[in-house]
Design a protein around this motif. Structure first.
Motif, PDB file in Angstrom:
ATOM      1  N   VAL A   1      40.568  56.077  40.589  1.00  0.00           N
ATOM      2  CA  VAL A   1      40.386  55.875  42.064  1.00  0.00           C
ATOM      3  C   VAL A   1      41.810  56.142  42.514  1.00  0.00           C
TER       4      VAL A   1
ATOM      5  N   LYS B   1      44.670  54.314  40.473  1.00  0.00           N
ATOM      6  CA  LYS B   1      44.531  53.399  39.852  1.00  0.00           C
ATOM      7  C   LYS B   1      43.470  53.912  38.634  1.00  0.00           C
TER       8      LYS B   1
ATOM      9  N   PHE C   1      40.848  52.362  35.410  1.00  0.00           N
ATOM     10  CA  PHE C   1      40.262  51.100  34.644  1.00  0.00           C
ATOM     11  C   PHE C   1      39.464  51.569  33.551  1.00  0.00           C
TER      12      PHE C   1
ATOM     13  N   GLN D   1      26.147  50.547  36.380  1.00  0.00           N
ATOM     14  CA  GLN D   1      26.995  49.395  36.917  1.00  0.00           C
ATOM     15  C   GLN D   1      28.352  49.891  37.232  1.00  0.00           C
ATOM     16  N   ALA D   2      29.112  50.632  36.502  1.00  0.00           N
ATOM     17  CA  ALA D   2      30.401  50.995  36.602  1.00  0.00           C
ATOM     18  C   ALA D   2      30.499  51.658  37.879  1.00  0.00           C
ATOM     19  N   ARG D   3      29.698  52.523  38.505  1.00  0.00           N
ATOM     20  CA  ARG D   3      29.704  53.443  39.921  1.00  0.00           C
ATOM     21  C   ARG D   3      29.756  52.274  40.811  1.00  0.00           C
ATOM     22  N   ARG D   4      28.652  51.329  40.531  1.00  0.00           N
ATOM     23  CA  ARG D   4      28.709  50.210  41.776  1.00  0.00           C
ATOM     24  C   ARG D   4      30.045  49.491  41.862  1.00  0.00           C
ATOM     25  N   ALA D   5      30.476  49.047  40.327  1.00  0.00           N
ATOM     26  CA  ALA D   5      31.652  48.368  40.593  1.00  0.00           C
ATOM     27  C   ALA D   5      32.939  49.163  41.165  1.00  0.00           C
TER      28      ALA D   5
ATOM     29  N   GLU E   1      32.554  51.324  43.362  1.00  0.00           N
ATOM     30  CA  GLU E   1      32.525  51.454  44.915  1.00  0.00           C
ATOM     31  C   GLU E   1      32.891  50.156  45.625  1.00  0.00           C
ATOM     32  N   GLU E   2      32.384  49.051  44.825  1.00  0.00           N
ATOM     33  CA  GLU E   2      32.051  47.843  45.583  1.00  0.00           C
ATOM     34  C   GLU E   2      33.462  46.881  45.361  1.00  0.00           C
ATOM     35  N   VAL E   3      34.294  46.915  44.149  1.00  0.00           N
ATOM     36  CA  VAL E   3      35.235  46.173  43.659  1.00  0.00           C
ATOM     37  C   VAL E   3      36.732  46.931  43.143  1.00  0.00           C
ATOM     38  N   LEU E   4      36.463  48.055  42.567  1.00  0.00           N
ATOM     39  CA  LEU E   4      37.480  48.912  42.414  1.00  0.00           C
ATOM     40  C   LEU E   4      38.264  49.475  43.275  1.00  0.00           C
TER      41      LEU E   4
ATOM     42  N   ASP F   1      39.406  56.985  47.229  1.00  0.00           N
ATOM     43  CA  ASP F   1      38.164  57.604  46.537  1.00  0.00           C
ATOM     44  C   ASP F   1      37.942  57.422  45.186  1.00  0.00           C
ATOM     45  N   VAL F   2      36.629  57.181  45.013  1.00  0.00           N
ATOM     46  CA  VAL F   2      36.546  57.076  43.325  1.00  0.00           C
ATOM     47  C   VAL F   2      36.491  58.386  42.903  1.00  0.00           C
TER      48      VAL F   2
ATOM     49  N   LEU G   1      33.228  40.795  38.839  1.00  0.00           N
ATOM     50  CA  LEU G   1      32.226  41.466  38.681  1.00  0.00           C
ATOM     51  C   LEU G   1      30.895  40.655  38.497  1.00  0.00           C
TER      52      LEU G   1
ATOM     53  N   ILE H   1      27.058  42.085  38.068  1.00  0.00           N
ATOM     54  CA  ILE H   1      27.400  43.040  37.173  1.00  0.00           C
ATOM     55  C   ILE H   1      27.991  42.508  35.968  1.00  0.00           C
TER      56      ILE H   1
ATOM     57  N   PHE I   1      30.277  44.386  31.236  1.00  0.00           N
ATOM     58  CA  PHE I   1      31.249  44.746  30.776  1.00  0.00           C
ATOM     59  C   PHE I   1      32.257  43.787  29.930  1.00  0.00           C
TER      60      PHE I   1
ATOM     61  N   ARG J   1      40.458  46.374  31.894  1.00  0.00           N
ATOM     62  CA  ARG J   1      41.789  46.854  31.787  1.00  0.00           C
ATOM     63  C   ARG J   1      42.253  47.737  32.984  1.00  0.00           C
TER      64      ARG J   1
ATOM     65  N   GLY K   1      44.906  50.093  34.815  1.00  0.00           N
ATOM     66  CA  GLY K   1      46.262  50.943  34.553  1.00  0.00           C
ATOM     67  C   GLY K   1      46.719  51.636  35.846  1.00  0.00           C
TER      68      GLY K   1
ATOM     69  N   CYS L   1      47.339  55.886  37.447  1.00  0.00           N
ATOM     70  CA  CYS L   1      46.933  57.394  37.002  1.00  0.00           C
ATOM     71  C   CYS L   1      47.927  57.907  38.050  1.00  0.00           C
TER      72      CYS L   1
END
Lengths: 92, 92
Positions: free
Chosen positions: A8, A41, A43, A58-62, A64-67, A74-75, B26, B31, B34, B38, B40, B42
């Motif tokens: 991100v 950042k 993850f 699920q990772a893409r949703r996470a 966009e919505e949490v990370l 931008d992701v 999550l 979700i 996972f 973690r 970090g 970038c």
């Protein structure tokens, strides 16, 4: 065990004070090649077994919505982390 | 313009409260694939022209001396960022 990496970054038009601070510190160490430094950042999301398309969805949703905060970030990457890349101590 | 990416992650034995917080959030979104999260940092370091070995050497020095805290963090990646990878909006 599989691992997915999510990266991100601040949007290009958003000020990035952390990146600016790092960019200003580098010349004092004699490092002056870099015209711009941006800090984001990343993850590491671990899954049991191999990474599947469902995990990536699920990772893409996470992402966009949490990370990330879509207003300012931008992701830029959501993908399986290959063993030879994320290995610790692999930066030589 | 060339770009180098540096990834810094907390060492495996170091607690990562930010990652833990994300990992706990999550499941509330449904979700639950996972097993570990973690978090970090970038960095995108831009250079004029193409990325050279000298740029990569400076980036590694910057990573070890400024961008990471070697007591608690590992530099897990220092390499040229290829165009098809760091492109914004490329996470679909």
């Amino acid at each position: 065990m599989g691992r997915i990496i999510v990266e991100v970054m601040p949007k290009p038009e958003i000020l990035d004070p952390q990146g600016k601070a790092v960019g200003s510190a580098l010349p004092r160490l004699g490092i002056s090649s870099f015209t711009s430094v941006r800090q984001g950042k990343c993850f590491h999301l671990d899954v049991e077994g191999a990474v599947t398309d469902e995990h990536l969805a699920q990772a893409r949703r996470a992402a966009e919505e949490v990370l990330s905060n879509p207003i300012i970030e931008d992701v830029v990457r959501v993908e399986e982390l290959l063993v030879d890349e994320g290995a610790h101590g692999d930066a030589q």
